[in-house]
Enzyme design. Structure first.
Site, PDB file in Angstrom:
ATOM      1  N   LYS A 151      33.996  26.266  45.474  1.00 24.50           N
ATOM      2  CA  LYS A 151      34.781  26.704  46.632  1.00 24.50           C
ATOM      3  C   LYS A 151      33.979  27.635  47.548  1.00 24.50           C
ATOM      4  CE  LYS A 151      38.148  28.781  44.889  1.00 24.50           C
ATOM      5  NZ  LYS A 151      38.335  30.201  45.059  1.00 24.50           N
ATOM      6  N   ARG A 193      47.194  32.871  45.420  1.00 23.57           N
ATOM      7  CA  ARG A 193      46.863  32.593  44.023  1.00 23.57           C
ATOM      8  C   ARG A 193      48.134  32.325  43.209  1.00 23.57           C
ATOM      9  NH1 ARG A 193      41.313  34.019  43.701  1.00 23.57           N
ATOM     10  NH2 ARG A 193      40.685  34.512  41.600  1.00 23.57           N
ATOM     11  N   ARG A 220      26.909  30.673  36.669  1.00 28.19           N
ATOM     12  CA  ARG A 220      26.610  31.093  38.043  1.00 28.19           C
ATOM     13  C   ARG A 220      26.075  32.514  38.126  1.00 28.19           C
ATOM     14  NH1 ARG A 220      32.588  31.107  40.878  1.00 28.19           N
ATOM     15  NH2 ARG A 220      33.443  32.829  39.679  1.00 28.19           N
ATOM     16  N   ARG A 231      28.472  38.148  37.254  1.00 30.27           N
ATOM     17  CA  ARG A 231      29.699  38.951  37.286  1.00 30.27           C
ATOM     18  C   ARG A 231      30.173  39.164  35.853  1.00 30.27           C
ATOM     19  NH1 ARG A 231      33.519  35.708  41.411  1.00 30.27           N
ATOM     20  NH2 ARG A 231      35.073  36.512  39.965  1.00 30.27           N
ATOM     21  N   ARG A 263      41.983  33.402  33.871  1.00 26.83           N
ATOM     22  CA  ARG A 263      41.904  33.004  35.290  1.00 26.83           C
ATOM     23  C   ARG A 263      42.291  31.532  35.432  1.00 26.83           C
ATOM     24  NH1 ARG A 263      36.052  35.083  35.674  1.00 26.83           N
ATOM     25  NH2 ARG A 263      35.819  34.189  37.729  1.00 26.83           N
TER      26      ARG A 263
HETATM   27  P1  AMP Z   1      37.517  35.511  42.607  1.00 24.55           P
HETATM   28  O1  AMP Z   1      36.298  36.110  43.212  1.00 24.55           O
HETATM   29  O2  AMP Z   1      38.280  34.664  43.572  1.00 24.55           O
HETATM   30  O3  AMP Z   1      37.234  34.846  41.306  1.00 24.55           O
HETATM   31  O4  AMP Z   1      38.499  36.746  42.277  1.00 24.55           O
HETATM   32  C1  AMP Z   1      38.120  37.713  41.324  1.00 24.55           C
HETATM   33  C2  AMP Z   1      39.351  38.474  40.840  1.00 24.55           C
HETATM   34  O5  AMP Z   1      39.961  39.171  41.945  1.00 24.55           O
HETATM   35  C3  AMP Z   1      40.481  37.612  40.270  1.00 24.55           C
HETATM   36  O6  AMP Z   1      40.257  37.235  38.918  1.00 24.55           O
HETATM   37  C4  AMP Z   1      41.664  38.555  40.443  1.00 24.55           C
HETATM   38  O7  AMP Z   1      41.647  39.576  39.472  1.00 24.55           O
HETATM   39  C5  AMP Z   1      41.373  39.198  41.791  1.00 24.55           C
HETATM   40  N1  AMP Z   1      41.972  38.401  42.877  1.00 24.55           N
HETATM   41  C6  AMP Z   1      41.327  37.644  43.805  1.00 24.55           C
HETATM   42  N2  AMP Z   1      42.194  37.057  44.632  1.00 24.55           N
HETATM   43  C7  AMP Z   1      43.428  37.437  44.234  1.00 24.55           C
HETATM   44  C8  AMP Z   1      44.759  37.146  44.666  1.00 24.55           C
HETATM   45  N3  AMP Z   1      44.984  36.320  45.700  1.00 24.55           N
HETATM   46  N4  AMP Z   1      45.794  37.742  44.009  1.00 24.55           N
HETATM   47  C9  AMP Z   1      45.574  38.575  42.982  1.00 24.55           C
HETATM   48  N5  AMP Z   1      44.362  38.878  42.494  1.00 24.55           N
HETATM   49  C10 AMP Z   1      43.288  38.318  43.113  1.00 24.55           C
END
Ligand code: AMP
Length: 223
Positions: free
Chosen positions: A13, A88, A127, A162, A174
């Site tokens: 993505k 989400r 990654r 990460r 997740r």
């Molecule tokens: P990502 O970089 O998209 O994998 O997001 C990393 C983390 O940020 C996620 O596992 C959540 O803990 C938090 N996060 C990102 N986007 C959201 C969202 N829309 N709602 C709630 N938590 C979020």
């Protein structure tokens, strides 16, 4: 051009989003990256979000929803935005749809990348993040985007993993959230799929098992 982007963590993505952002010069809004910047900067928001992120849980809606809806009102979003990582869950989807309606903001495209859970998990663990640009693709498990030694394949920058990408429990949580089609992320995607039917919004489905280039070609052809 206003675009919503769905796909499990590890589906490419971020990589595809960066291509769209360059094509349309739109603001690229990544909820996860906003949280990570706040954690790095030691802000109150970052302090509140960190525990949830490390555990692979969603940051609560009362923090996340206003953060993103306010971001969409900023000047750089008036020429188009690409939203990645939000909504989400179903509540976030409903609030976003309401807010777009109130602001008379069109939604031009919704893109969904399909990828089986086991493949997504392997990609996440492989990654690596470039210190200069988190959209530089680097993955030790995918030969065409393998890092250059231990440096970024695009710019030679320092790479790191990460912490939430190396924790199988956090990855599993997740993905439980993403693949939940009752009130999780897939429910949010299907909410917008229903809204798109019979409207001007186009819903594009991509096969995330294809190569990065093939997915990009399919994406560009669908736009
Ligand atoms: P990502 O970089 O998209 O994998 O997001 C990393 C983390 O940020 C996620 O596992 C959540 O803990 C938090 N996060 C990102 N986007 C959201 C969202 N829309 N709602 C709630 N938590 C979020």
């Amino acid at each position: 051009m206003n675009i919503l982007f769905f796909g499990p963590n590890g589906s490419g993505k971020g990589t595809q989003g960066a291509i769209l952002k360059d094509k349309y010069k739109s603001a690229h809004i990544e909820s996860g990256a906003i949280f990570r910047d706040n954690i790095k900067g030691g802000t109150e928001l970052g302090k509140k979000a960190k525990g949830y992120i490390d555990a692979g849980e969603l940051v609560p809606d009362d923090i996340t929803i206003p953060m993103i809806l306010d971001r969409l009102k900023q000047d750089d979003c008036q020429n188009g935005w690409l939203l990645d990582g939000f909504p989400r869950n179903k509540v976030q989807a409903e609030k976003l749809a309401e807010s777009l309606k109130e602001a008379s903001m069109p939604l031009n495209y919704v893109v969904e990348i399909l990828l089986p859970r086991e493949i997504a998990k392997g990609r996440i663990m492989g990654r690596r993040l470039c210190a200069n640009d988190n959209n530089h693709p680097n993955n030790i498990g995918i030969p065409v985007i393998a890092p250059d030694g231990d440096k970024c394949r695009v710019c030679g920058g320092e790479l790191s993993a990460r912490t939430d990408d190396q924790d199988e429990g956090a990855i599993s949580k997740r993905h439980d959230i993403y693949y939940n089609d009752v009130d999780g992320t897939l429910a949010a995607a299907y909410f917008f799929k229903d809204l798109a039917e019979g409207s001007d919004t186009k819903y594009i489905i991509l096969d995330g098992e294809k190569s990065v280039k093939e997915v990009t070609d399919d994406l560009v052809a669908g736009l």
